[in-house]
Design an enzyme around this catalytic site. Structure first.
Site: not given
Ligand code: GLU
Length: 464
Positions: A238-242
């Site tokens: 997800s966005k959190r993971h880049g």
């Protein structure tokens, strides 16, 4: 057989790392086999497709160097072809009108759930022959009810699907728009795609698509479903993971060769090797060697590869990407390639390099107070003045001589080299960080160096 692969993104969201890897694998597979790689923008969902997302796809692929053959195909422009295929299926009694309303379908699924069955369309309009022209209808595929459909996948091996588990797919919505599975089959067949390479999130669509190829009497391509990429914590990316737009990696200072090298290893390997040139990848890559399990995104490894490419590229090759990050002209200062050569080994990424390059084109606007306090002690002005004095008399402003002069000045005052080099750096750059001081001085040139040293010294002595 001529290999022809495609990348078929929907421009409904930004092209991120997973999509870019799918494109890379399809590109590499085509290039390895001397075939073609084409691009199809699946823009049939007009509400959710955006020009911005299409632009990110095109820019992202260009940035990664994944050049495509032929002009990109826009799926929405092929709607007549999709409709013709549906008509062909209707003519052959392989598709039918379904008049079920949303409520009727909801009730049907509810009843199935209550009876402990898997909710799926039960085919109740299959045998209807009354043409209710005044009511909205969808067109459904009359899919086989017994036997099995096997996806002979290049990555996952043979995957068996029981036909009774696959319900009658909607081919065309009530507004006359074709659905994904129908459009993708018609387009892949028309475009002569030999290998469909895509994420394994599409695996469940594939038996439906195979059934459509069979019903339309089309040649079934070879399928390769690539396992997904997970975040470092094992959760879905997800966005959190880049999982940001691929073009953001450019903005963050990554080099395309590093990103390509990183992406290829997320699911494919060749022995224990980590570093591959593009040419090596084209020689070695085959989609059949992609691993079956999901891979994990690892920012540290990407950073490591990026540093590797930054340190080993020629300064010339980096010139354009560095220039893009600078908001000033480099024409009045030293050659940018020489500055890059001095900095590339000392930089983490292109942004870092560009930030460090700035001192060669802009005199310091201020001096790091902490560094001044630490490095300007009693006597410092005398060492620096002596250095300036001697330096202005040098016949040639070049590295060796500037270095020699530092040594002799330090010997004269019986001080360690840092006692002179650090104050010089601060005066030249505003901070105690720069390439070796002799190199920094020679790159800046006689006039600029002397001006900065004198001005800086005057400013700091006035302040104290
Ligand atoms: N348009 C689909 C997507 O973006 C991919 C279709 C395909 O590769 O078959 O997920």
């Amino acid at each position: 057989m001529t290999v022809k692969t495609r990348f078929a993104p929907s421009p409904t969201g930004m092209l991120h790392i997973g999509g870019a890897r799918t494109a890379l694998y399809a590109w590499l597979h085509a290039r390895h086999h001397g075939g073609q790689f084409v691009l199809r923008i699946e823009d049939t969902d007009k509400e959710r497709s955006t020009d911005e997302a299409t632009q990110v796809i095109l820019d992202g692929l260009k940035w990664l160097g994944l050049n495509w053959d032929e002009a990109p195909t826009f799926q929405a422009e092929r709607i007549e072809k999709h409709k013709q295929a549906v008509q062909q299926l209707i003519n052959n009694d392989l598709a039918y009108r379904c008049y079920c309303s949303r409520e009727e379908l909801d009730d049907m699924r509810e009843a199935q759930r209550a009876a402990g069955q898997k909710p799926m369309y039960d085919g109740r309009c299959r045998h209807r022959h009354d043409e209710k022209t005044d009511q909205p209808f969808v067109i459904r595929f009359r899919s086989p009810t017994d036997g099995e459909t096997i996806v002979d996948d290049q990555v996952l091996g043979a995957v068996h699907f029981q036909n009774k588990e696959i319900d009658d797919l909607i081919l065309m919505r009530s507004d006359g728009s074709p659905t994904y599975n129908l459009a993708v089959v018609v387009d892949d067949a028309d475009m002569g795609i030999s290998h469909v390479i895509r994420g394994s999130d599409h695996l469940n669509n594939t038996p439906r698509q195979i059934q459509l190829y069979q019903a339309l009497n089309l040649t079934i391509p070879t399928f390769a479903h690539i396992p997904l990429i997970h975040g470092a914590d094992g959760a879905k990316m997800s966005k959190r993971h880049g999982a940001v737009a691929i073009t953001d990696y450019k903005k963050q200072g990554y080099l395309p060769d590093a990103v390509v090298n990183y992406l290829v290893r997320l699911g494919w390997s060749h022995g224990d090797e980590e570093i591959f040139s593009r040419q090596q990848l084209i020689e070695l890559f085959d989609v059949a060697q992609v691993g079956k399990s999901a891979s994990r995104f690892d920012t540290q490894k990407l950073d490591w590869l990026n540093a590797h490419y930054l340190h080993t590229s020629s300064a010339n090759a980096l010139c354009d990407v560095v220039q893009e990050q600078l908001d000033f002209s480099t024409s009045t200062g030293p050659e940018l390639t020489q500055v890059i050569a001095a900095l590339q080994e000392r930089s983490k990424n292109i942004l870092d390099l560009a930030a460090q390059a700035t001192m060669f084109y802009q005199a310091p606007a201020s001096y790091d107070a902490k560094a001044v306090k630490k490095n300007f002690k009693e006597g410092t002005t005398a060492f620096v003045e002596s250095y300036i004095e001697q330096a202005q008399r040098l016949p040639e402003w070049e590295k060796e001589a500037l270095h020699q002069l530092i040594s002799t000045t330090c010997e004269k005052f019986e001080i360690k080299m840092g006692k002179l080099a650090q104050p010089l750096r601060i005066l030249l750059a505003g901070v105690p960080v720069s390439p070796p001081i002799d190199l920094t001085l020679s790159l800046l040139g006689r006039e600029e160096s002397l001006q900065r040293l004198k001005q800086g010294l005057a400013q700091l002595s006035n302040a104290s």
